[in-house]
Design an enzyme around this catalytic site. Structure first.
Site, PDB file in Angstrom:
ATOM      1  N   ASN A  23     -33.114 -35.911   6.377  1.00 15.29           N
ATOM      2  CA  ASN A  23     -32.578 -36.443   7.623  1.00 15.29           C
ATOM      3  C   ASN A  23     -32.321 -37.949   7.567  1.00 15.29           C
ATOM      4  O   ASN A  23     -31.805 -38.524   8.530  1.00 15.29           O
ATOM      5  CB  ASN A  23     -33.505 -36.108   8.790  1.00 15.29           C
ATOM      6  CG  ASN A  23     -33.476 -34.629   9.133  1.00 15.29           C
ATOM      7  OD1 ASN A  23     -32.545 -33.908   8.769  1.00 15.29           O
ATOM      8  ND2 ASN A  23     -34.494 -34.160   9.819  1.00 15.29           N
ATOM      9  N   ARG A  93     -24.882 -28.944  10.472  1.00 14.62           N
ATOM     10  CA  ARG A  93     -24.581 -29.673  11.702  1.00 14.62           C
ATOM     11  C   ARG A  93     -24.497 -31.181  11.478  1.00 14.62           C
ATOM     12  O   ARG A  93     -23.865 -31.894  12.253  1.00 14.62           O
ATOM     13  CB  ARG A  93     -25.634 -29.373  12.772  1.00 14.62           C
ATOM     14  CG  ARG A  93     -27.013 -29.939  12.468  1.00 14.62           C
ATOM     15  CD  ARG A  93     -28.018 -29.585  13.539  1.00 14.62           C
ATOM     16  NE  ARG A  93     -29.296 -30.242  13.308  1.00 14.62           N
ATOM     17  CZ  ARG A  93     -30.253 -29.776  12.551  1.00 14.62           C
ATOM     18  NH1 ARG A  93     -30.079 -28.647  11.896  1.00 14.62           N
ATOM     19  NH2 ARG A  93     -31.396 -30.424  12.405  1.00 14.62           N
ATOM     20  N   ARG A 122     -26.877 -27.354  20.133  1.00 18.37           N
ATOM     21  CA  ARG A 122     -26.959 -28.768  19.776  1.00 18.37           C
ATOM     22  C   ARG A 122     -25.625 -29.386  20.173  1.00 18.37           C
ATOM     23  O   ARG A 122     -24.761 -29.602  19.340  1.00 18.37           O
ATOM     24  CB  ARG A 122     -27.213 -28.938  18.278  1.00 18.37           C
ATOM     25  CG  ARG A 122     -28.470 -28.205  17.777  1.00 18.37           C
ATOM     26  CD  ARG A 122     -28.401 -28.107  16.261  1.00 18.37           C
ATOM     27  NE  ARG A 122     -29.489 -27.332  15.702  1.00 18.37           N
ATOM     28  CZ  ARG A 122     -30.606 -27.847  15.209  1.00 18.37           C
ATOM     29  NH1 ARG A 122     -30.800 -29.134  15.258  1.00 18.37           N
ATOM     30  NH2 ARG A 122     -31.531 -27.078  14.691  1.00 18.37           N
ATOM     31  N   ASP A 125     -21.446 -33.160  22.927  1.00 16.08           N
ATOM     32  CA  ASP A 125     -20.854 -33.901  24.038  1.00 16.08           C
ATOM     33  C   ASP A 125     -21.383 -35.324  24.130  1.00 16.08           C
ATOM     34  O   ASP A 125     -20.672 -36.237  24.567  1.00 16.08           O
ATOM     35  CB  ASP A 125     -21.063 -33.158  25.364  1.00 16.08           C
ATOM     36  CG  ASP A 125     -22.525 -32.963  25.705  1.00 16.08           C
ATOM     37  OD1 ASP A 125     -23.311 -32.666  24.784  1.00 16.08           O
ATOM     38  OD2 ASP A 125     -22.892 -33.100  26.887  1.00 16.08           O
TER      39      ASP A 125
END
Length: 421
Positions: A23, A93, A122, A125
């Site tokens: 990550n 993602r 997830r 927006d």
């Protein structure tokens, strides 16, 4: 399709190296798109998601070379196509992280709506909202986010961005985009996970002007251009936590080299309350455990609280601990899919909405189970290490997305585990 065959009942002893954080590596590979100069990243984990991200940026025309020692050299100078197509994005993602850097440097970007684990919605927006506040014109058509600058604009404009929720990838996207924007950007309600300060430190090495990273309010003053740098990816705190839980569950004595206790304070505190001994040593963490521990209740929340990415692994520990624990999941609405698989091994778990009640049992028995997402797969490995007899964990491509050679590392600690077809 690969599976893991685990013969349980062995304690873990020795030393294991914790790999670089997935990550952190993924946004940092995207940060390389912000400059035409070469960037070198060290300690990059060998993971499927990293390979997918490298394939994605190479598809844009970027030159990216990987060496056996964990170094990745990236040159985004030749980048010719600021587009992330669906066929390269559908399994990951994190591909949304290409949106901010491409838009900031080239004034346009076309990025497919991302895929990834099936553990809940997830929404992107917040990404669209934040980049729009900086002046971007973004439409969603045919499954793609198509972004561009208004006519006559050369750069994004600094803005105050307050998200409706704490979003890690949103914070990273805005942080990268703001580095090349005109003026000052303030990120309110920013995520504070350790991977974000690590990304910010890399950007600062590239010439960015950033303050407040690691807090909920980050200030970025945009510059016209960023340059290359060399940066070491921070150690993976979730891999660290997974090995901590594995040793706590099986018993044993293991040193986790490069592990950072200060990045896992909520998990370390619960392990100590459970009865494990966790100490900081030079260059890492030592964990020791003997006998059944005490079940611990916890509630997942944003950093620095208990991470949702450690919920399944700690639940595995609770399954064979003394007492009853209540586990409350507040981040994702569909993150108890591992429970039914744990029950197949003899675990006693009841689900009521966002809460799982785990009553510890004396023993688990090996069975064939199926991984449903990345962290669920790690939790099933842990229960397999504890269970009597043989456990087969199927669909471990999830595991390969986030753990660098997990079965090899566990074998090095004395586990009886092998990969089979």
């Amino acid at each position: 399709m690969d599976k893991l065959l685990i013969r349980g009942g062995r304690q873990l002893h020795g030393t294991v190296d914790i790999s670089g954080a997935k990550n952190a590596a993924l946004p940092e590979l995207c940060a390389c798109l912000l400059t035409a100069e070469p960037v070198v990243l060290r300690n990059v984990p060998r993971l499927q998601d990293v390979s997918t991200m490298l394939k994605l940026i190479r598809n844009m025309g970027v030159v990216a070379e990987r060496s056996e020692d964990g170094r990745v050299s990236v040159n985004a100078g030749p980048l010719s196509s600021p587009e992330a197509p669906y066929e390269l994005v559908k399994t990951m993602r994190a591909s949304v992280l290409a949106l901010g850097p491409l838009l900031a440097r080239f004034g346009e970007a076309t990025v497919s709506l991302p895929g990834g684990c099936a553990i809940g919605s997830r929404p992107v927006d917040q990404h669209i909202k934040g980049l729009s506040a900086m002046g971007a014109e973004i439409v969603v058509e045919h499954g793609y986010m198509i972004a561009k600058l208004p006519k006559g604009w050369k750069r994004l404009k600094g803005a105050r961005i307050t998200t409706d929720m704490v979003t890690v990838t949103g914070t990273e996207n805005f942080l990268m985009a703001a580095c090349l924007a005109e003026g000052e950007t303030i990120l309110e309600n920013a995520a504070q996970e350790p991977e974000i300060p690590d990304l910010a430190e890399m950007l600062i090495k590239m010439g960015a002007k950033i303050e407040g990273h690691g807090t909920s309010r980050i200030r970025i003053r945009g510059v016209e251009k960023l340059h290359g740098c060399e940066h070491q990816v921070v150690a993976d705190r979730i891999e660290t936590g997974t090995f901590l839980c594995a040793v706590a569950a099986t018993g044993g004595d293991v040193v986790l080299r490069h592990g950072r206790a200060d990045h896992l304070e909520a998990v370390v505190e619960k392990l100590r309350d459970a009865g494990a001994t966790v100490t900081e040593v030079e260059g890492g963490i030592r964990v020791q455990s003997q006998g059944r521990l005490k079940a611990q209740s916890f509630r997942t929340t944003e950093y620095p609280g208990f991470p949702t990415d450690m919920q399944a692994q700690f639940m595995a520990l609770n399954c064979i601990s003394n007492g009853t624990a209540k586990v409350t999941e507040t981040i994702f609405e569909n993150r108890f899919m591992h429970v039914n698989e744990m029950v197949r091994l003899g675990a006693n778990i009841q689900i009521d909405g966002k809460v799982s009640v785990v009553e510890g049992v004396d023993k688990l028995s090996g069975a064939t189970v199926m991984a449903t997402d990345l962290r669920a797969s790690a939790s099933l490995v842990i229960v397999g290490l504890v269970a009597e007899g043989e456990t087969v964990v199927d669909r471990i491509y999830h595991l390969d997305r986030g753990y660098d050679q997990m079965e090899s590392k566990l074998c090095g600690l004395g586990a009886d585990i092998e990969r089979t077809k």
